[in-house]
Enzyme design. Structure first.
Site, PDB file in Angstrom:
ATOM      1  N   ASP A  62       0.883  -1.166   0.000  1.00  0.00           N
ATOM      2  CA  ASP A  62       0.000   0.000   0.000  1.00  0.00           C
ATOM      3  C   ASP A  62       0.920   1.215   0.000  1.00  0.00           C
ATOM      4  OD1 ASP A  62      -1.561   2.199   0.607  1.00  0.00           O
ATOM      5  OD2 ASP A  62      -2.805   1.133   2.057  1.00  0.00           O
ATOM      6  N   TYR A 151      -7.107  16.003  -7.762  1.00  0.00           N
ATOM      7  CA  TYR A 151      -6.243  15.193  -8.638  1.00  0.00           C
ATOM      8  C   TYR A 151      -5.201  16.069  -9.341  1.00  0.00           C
ATOM      9  CZ  TYR A 151      -5.008  11.975 -12.444  1.00  0.00           C
ATOM     10  OH  TYR A 151      -4.318  11.174 -13.331  1.00  0.00           O
ATOM     11  N   LYS A 155      -1.108  16.013  -8.904  1.00  0.00           N
ATOM     12  CA  LYS A 155      -0.195  15.732 -10.022  1.00  0.00           C
ATOM     13  C   LYS A 155       0.755  16.908 -10.269  1.00  0.00           C
ATOM     14  CE  LYS A 155      -1.697  11.569 -11.114  1.00  0.00           C
ATOM     15  NZ  LYS A 155      -0.848  10.377 -10.984  1.00  0.00           N
TER      16      LYS A 155
HETATM   17  P1  NAI Z   1      -6.135   2.252 -12.497  1.00  0.00           P
HETATM   18  O1  NAI Z   1      -7.155   2.568 -11.451  1.00  0.00           O
HETATM   19  O2  NAI Z   1      -6.418   1.177 -13.484  1.00  0.00           O
HETATM   20  O3  NAI Z   1      -4.739   1.920 -11.821  1.00  0.00           O
HETATM   21  C1  NAI Z   1      -4.315   2.520 -10.636  1.00  0.00           C
HETATM   22  C2  NAI Z   1      -3.557   1.486  -9.854  1.00  0.00           C
HETATM   23  O4  NAI Z   1      -3.094   2.063  -8.628  1.00  0.00           O
HETATM   24  C3  NAI Z   1      -4.466   0.294  -9.482  1.00  0.00           C
HETATM   25  O5  NAI Z   1      -3.724  -0.885  -9.686  1.00  0.00           O
HETATM   26  C4  NAI Z   1      -4.736   0.537  -8.013  1.00  0.00           C
HETATM   27  O6  NAI Z   1      -4.995  -0.644  -7.306  1.00  0.00           O
HETATM   28  C5  NAI Z   1      -3.403   1.173  -7.582  1.00  0.00           C
HETATM   29  N1  NAI Z   1      -3.502   1.848  -6.300  1.00  0.00           N
HETATM   30  C6  NAI Z   1      -4.388   2.786  -5.905  1.00  0.00           C
HETATM   31  N2  NAI Z   1      -4.170   3.125  -4.621  1.00  0.00           N
HETATM   32  C7  NAI Z   1      -3.096   2.384  -4.207  1.00  0.00           C
HETATM   33  C8  NAI Z   1      -2.386   2.268  -2.978  1.00  0.00           C
HETATM   34  N3  NAI Z   1      -2.715   2.991  -1.891  1.00  0.00           N
HETATM   35  N4  NAI Z   1      -1.329   1.419  -2.931  1.00  0.00           N
HETATM   36  C9  NAI Z   1      -0.981   0.685  -4.000  1.00  0.00           C
HETATM   37  N5  NAI Z   1      -1.625   0.727  -5.182  1.00  0.00           N
HETATM   38  C10 NAI Z   1      -2.668   1.571  -5.272  1.00  0.00           C
HETATM   39  O7  NAI Z   1      -5.813   3.642 -13.227  1.00  0.00           O
HETATM   40  P2  NAI Z   1      -4.851   3.966 -14.459  1.00  0.00           P
HETATM   41  O8  NAI Z   1      -5.659   4.732 -15.415  1.00  0.00           O
HETATM   42  O9  NAI Z   1      -4.112   2.791 -14.920  1.00  0.00           O
HETATM   43  O10 NAI Z   1      -3.832   5.001 -13.773  1.00  0.00           O
HETATM   44  C11 NAI Z   1      -2.483   4.687 -13.470  1.00  0.00           C
HETATM   45  C12 NAI Z   1      -1.720   5.988 -13.259  1.00  0.00           C
HETATM   46  O11 NAI Z   1      -1.729   6.736 -14.456  1.00  0.00           O
HETATM   47  C13 NAI Z   1      -2.337   6.889 -12.184  1.00  0.00           C
HETATM   48  O12 NAI Z   1      -1.322   7.524 -11.450  1.00  0.00           O
HETATM   49  C14 NAI Z   1      -3.116   7.896 -13.011  1.00  0.00           C
HETATM   50  O13 NAI Z   1      -3.289   9.110 -12.322  1.00  0.00           O
HETATM   51  C15 NAI Z   1      -2.197   8.039 -14.215  1.00  0.00           C
HETATM   52  N6  NAI Z   1      -2.830   8.562 -15.414  1.00  0.00           N
HETATM   53  C16 NAI Z   1      -3.827   7.856 -16.063  1.00  0.00           C
HETATM   54  C17 NAI Z   1      -4.378   8.374 -17.217  1.00  0.00           C
HETATM   55  C18 NAI Z   1      -5.442   7.645 -17.975  1.00  0.00           C
HETATM   56  O14 NAI Z   1      -5.980   8.236 -18.920  1.00  0.00           O
HETATM   57  N7  NAI Z   1      -5.787   6.416 -17.646  1.00  0.00           N
HETATM   58  C19 NAI Z   1      -3.962   9.679 -17.744  1.00  0.00           C
HETATM   59  C20 NAI Z   1      -2.930  10.326 -16.984  1.00  0.00           C
HETATM   60  C21 NAI Z   1      -2.389   9.762 -15.864  1.00  0.00           C
END
Ligand code: NAI
Length: 247
Positions: A62, A151, A155
């Site tokens: 975490d 958010y 960032k």
């Molecule tokens: P997602 O929700 O699929 O993945 C996020 C991951 O972070 C998940 O595996 C979740 O379990 C994990 N997570 C959340 N809280 C946690 C904690 N306390 N400890 C450990 N793991 C934790 O979302 P996505 O879209 O894959 O996002 C990944 C990253 O990319 C994020 O930082 C997001 O802000 C960034 N991002 C995503 C974009 C998009 O369009 N999908 C665009 C720009 C940035």
């Protein structure tokens, strides 16, 4: 891409970008250390990667909890040569109505998580002659949009943390950069982008399309590669030109 690190730890590797990064880095011949709160999910991904001929291990973590982060690092089978701080949560809501718990959760995950991971990894990297850290920020760390104040603030702070760490840690051979994706299509947001509002957003992107997970591969590998040895402290947008959309 040549001169890649031998081992890379990816946080939030159980889904979305993080799981994709794990697969991409493993295909590039890197030993991937997949971290997430749900050990069963990262175990499954590690098994998939190994079955495809790659090298992977899974670890429960975490990112908001120092004890959990330290225990995860202590349990790794080899030192981490590079770190991808990818774990993040959206925490949507208007600035007027946002509750304190949501704001805290966004800051704890998106900002403090990267702080904790980077500090622990950097101490190890400094002792081992250097390394690379990629903080996954967002174009919302460089501009704002409605309904995402916490958010976007988290960032933006992550981008500034990236620069401060790059400044302090260059002397240890550690490069720190931020990857700032634009809107990337994933299973979680596909429904939204099919709506009228989603399509209107896509029309504001100069390339007139959403990003794909694969669009992030070359920029990520570049930032991790030793061939980018003079690149540190940058925030690299990967957004189809969204940040330069016409005013
Ligand atoms: P997602 O929700 O699929 O993945 C996020 C991951 O972070 C998940 O595996 C979740 O379990 C994990 N997570 C959340 N809280 C946690 C904690 N306390 N400890 C450990 N793991 C934790 O979302 P996505 O879209 O894959 O996002 C990944 C990253 O990319 C994020 O930082 C997001 O802000 C960034 N991002 C995503 C974009 C998009 O369009 N999908 C665009 C720009 C940035």
């Amino acid at each position: 891409m040549r001169d890649l690190p031998k081992s890379v730890l990816v946080t939030g590797a159980s889904s979305g970008l993080g799981a994709h990064f794990g697969r991409t880095l493993a295909r590039a011949g890197i030993h991937v250390q997949l971290a997430a709160r749900r050990l069963d999910l990262v175990e499954a991904l590690a098994t998939e990667i190994r079955a495809a001929g790659g090298s992977a291990e899974a670890v429960a973590m975490d990112v908001t909890d120092r004890v959990s982060v330290e225990a995860a690092f202590a349990g790794l089978t080899c030192p981490t040569q590079a770190l991808v701080n990818n774990a993040g949560i959206p925490g949507e809501g208007s600035a007027l109505d946002m509750d304190e718990a949501t704001f805290d959760a966004v800051m704890d995950t998106n900002l403090k998580g990267a702080f904790l991971l980077s500090q622990i990894a950097a101490r190890q990297m400094a002792a081992n002659g250097g390394g690379a850290i990629v903080n996954v920020a967002s174009i919302l760390g460089l501009r704002v949009a409605g309904g995402v104040s916490a958010y976007a603030t988290s960032k933006a702070a992550l981008v500034q943390l990236t620069k401060a760490q790059a400044l302090e840690w260059a002397r240890f051979g550690i490069r720190v950069n931020a990857l700032c994706p634009g809107y990337i299509e994933t299973p979680l947001n596909a429904d939204f982008f099919a709506t009228d509002a989603g399509q209107a957003l896509v029309r504001r992107i100069p390339q007139r399309r959403l990003g794909t997970l694969a669009d992030l591969d070359a920029p990520l590998l570049m930032l991790l590669s030793g061939e980018a040895r003079y690149v540190t402290g940058i925030a690299l947008p990967v957004d189809g030109g969204h940040l330069v959309s016409s005013l």
